[in-house]
Design an enzyme around this catalytic site. Structure first.
Site, mmCIF file in Angstrom:
data_model
loop_
_atom_site.group_PDB
_atom_site.id
_atom_site.type_symbol
_atom_site.label_atom_id
_atom_site.label_comp_id
_atom_site.label_asym_id
_atom_site.label_seq_id
_atom_site.Cartn_x
_atom_site.Cartn_y
_atom_site.Cartn_z
ATOM 1 C CD GLN A 125 -2.931 -0.914 0.058
ATOM 2 O OE1 GLN A 125 -3.064 0.080 -0.466
ATOM 3 N NE2 GLN A 125 -3.595 -1.823 -0.589
ATOM 4 C CB SER A 126 4.310 1.879 -1.084
ATOM 5 O OG SER A 126 5.207 2.823 -1.362
ATOM 6 C CG ASN A 127 0.655 6.775 1.029
ATOM 7 O OD1 ASN A 127 -0.428 6.235 0.696
ATOM 8 N ND2 ASN A 127 1.175 6.790 2.304
#
Ligand SMILES: *Cc1c(COP(=O)(O)O)cnc(C)c1O
Length: 320
Positions: free
Chosen positions: A75-77
């Site tokens: 879920q890396s921004n």
């Protein structure tokens, strides 16, 4: 000494981001709380990585890169914003993500929307992720491509310049508002934002203390100091940086990217007082750590305090 403006930068963000007083939260806490809205950097759902990518992708363009590789959690921004910015610059993005945590929804939807190629590595360690990236880059080079590598969070000196620059923005906004900040507070995930802010404060807002809230278990005192020293060297600055400049507290909860009760309460509190979205992974925990310090009397009464909102709203839509 050089100034961040002397380095190549692709204008990707909509800057300056707003900075204003949180009126309700200030009244509720009896403090003077301000927020720098870097959740409004103007790409995708906003966030701090845009400032770093402006410098990193300028470097990639100068090196004639056509493929950008970066790493992160699923879920890396940072990975999502890299995909968005690469798309805008007509570059391909390959995101090599740890196969841990929430493997659908949230930012993964946006990665697909931006046309990024996502590859999962079933590991707990970034060493494995980087080894896989090295293999991918070798193949790309053999096919005649020019890959450009960005490590987790874009936390390298060139990326940190984005936050040195942000402090120049803050200094101008504070002057226009007639406020004098005593402390600036930010979440710490890979260290680049904190390092940039802390070095930037030494250069452009002397006397202002930079406080970080760590949201994962890493030796940030050491990581941030090294990044500050390297970024200072990149700027050919003679300002001295040392351990006394670093002030990091932690609010990890049950683990990185796992919601904590205090973090989730802080997300709700910000939403219900100011209408602003924080996220359970970074800014919610950062705010939880910040509220705890406020309660502990860590900041002098009457002081103007600035919280840097670093974005992350995509994580609100990634729930198991
Ligand atoms: C990456 C990130 C951070 C942490 O920034 P670092 O420079 O990696 O320490 C904080 N907030 C959000 C929303 C992020 O995506």
């Amino acid at each position: 000494m050089k100034n961040p403006a002397d380095f190549s930068r692709v204008p990707l963000g909509v800057l300056p981001t707003p900075l204003y007083k949180l009126e309700r939260l200030s009244r509720e806490t009896g403090r003077n709380l301000y927020m720098k809205r870097d959740d409004m950097t103007g790409v995708a759902l906003g966030g701090n990585k845009v400032r770093k990518l402006e410098f990193l992708l300028a470097d990639a363009q100068e090196k004639q890169a056509d493929v950008i590789l970066t790493a992160g959690g699923p879920q890396s921004n940072h990975a999502m914003l890299t995909a968005a910015c690469a798309a805008r610059l007509n570059m391909k993005a390959i995101l090599v993500l740890k196969k841990r945590g929430v493997l659908e929804g949230g930012n993964l939807i946006l990665d697909g929307l931006y046309g990024a190629e996502v590859r999962f590595v079933d590991t707990d360690s970034y060493e494995d992720v980087y080894a896989e990236m090295e293999r991918i880059m070798q193949n790309l080079r053999a096919e005649g491509h020019t890959p450009y590598f960005i490590p987790v969070g874009g936390s390298v000196p060139l990326g940190c310049l984005g936050y040195v620059n942000c402090v120049r923005e803050i200094a101008a906004q504070a002057e226009a508002l007639g406020v004098k900040f005593g402390h600036i507070v930010s979440s710490v995930g890979s260290g680049g934002t904190y390092a940039g802010l802390t070095l930037g404060a030494k250069l452009y807002l002397p006397g202002v203390r930079s406080v970080g809230i760590g949201v994962c278990d890493a030796p940030f005192e050491k990581i941030a100091l090294e990044l500050m020293q390297e970024t200072s060297a990149l700027l050919e600055s003679d300002v001295s940086v040392g351990p006394e400049d670093i002030d990091i507290h932690f609010h990890i909860g049950p683990g990185y990217a796992q919601p904590s009760p205090e973090g989730s309460a802080a997300v709700q509190r910000l939403a219900r007082t100011e209408g602003i979205l924080a996220d359970p992974v970074y800014t919610g925990k950062g705010l939880a750590g910040f509220f705890q310090l406020l309660e502990d009397g860590y900041f002098p009464e009457g002081e103007d305090i600035l919280f840097i909102h670093t974005g992350g709203a995509g994580a609100l839509f990634a729930v198991n």
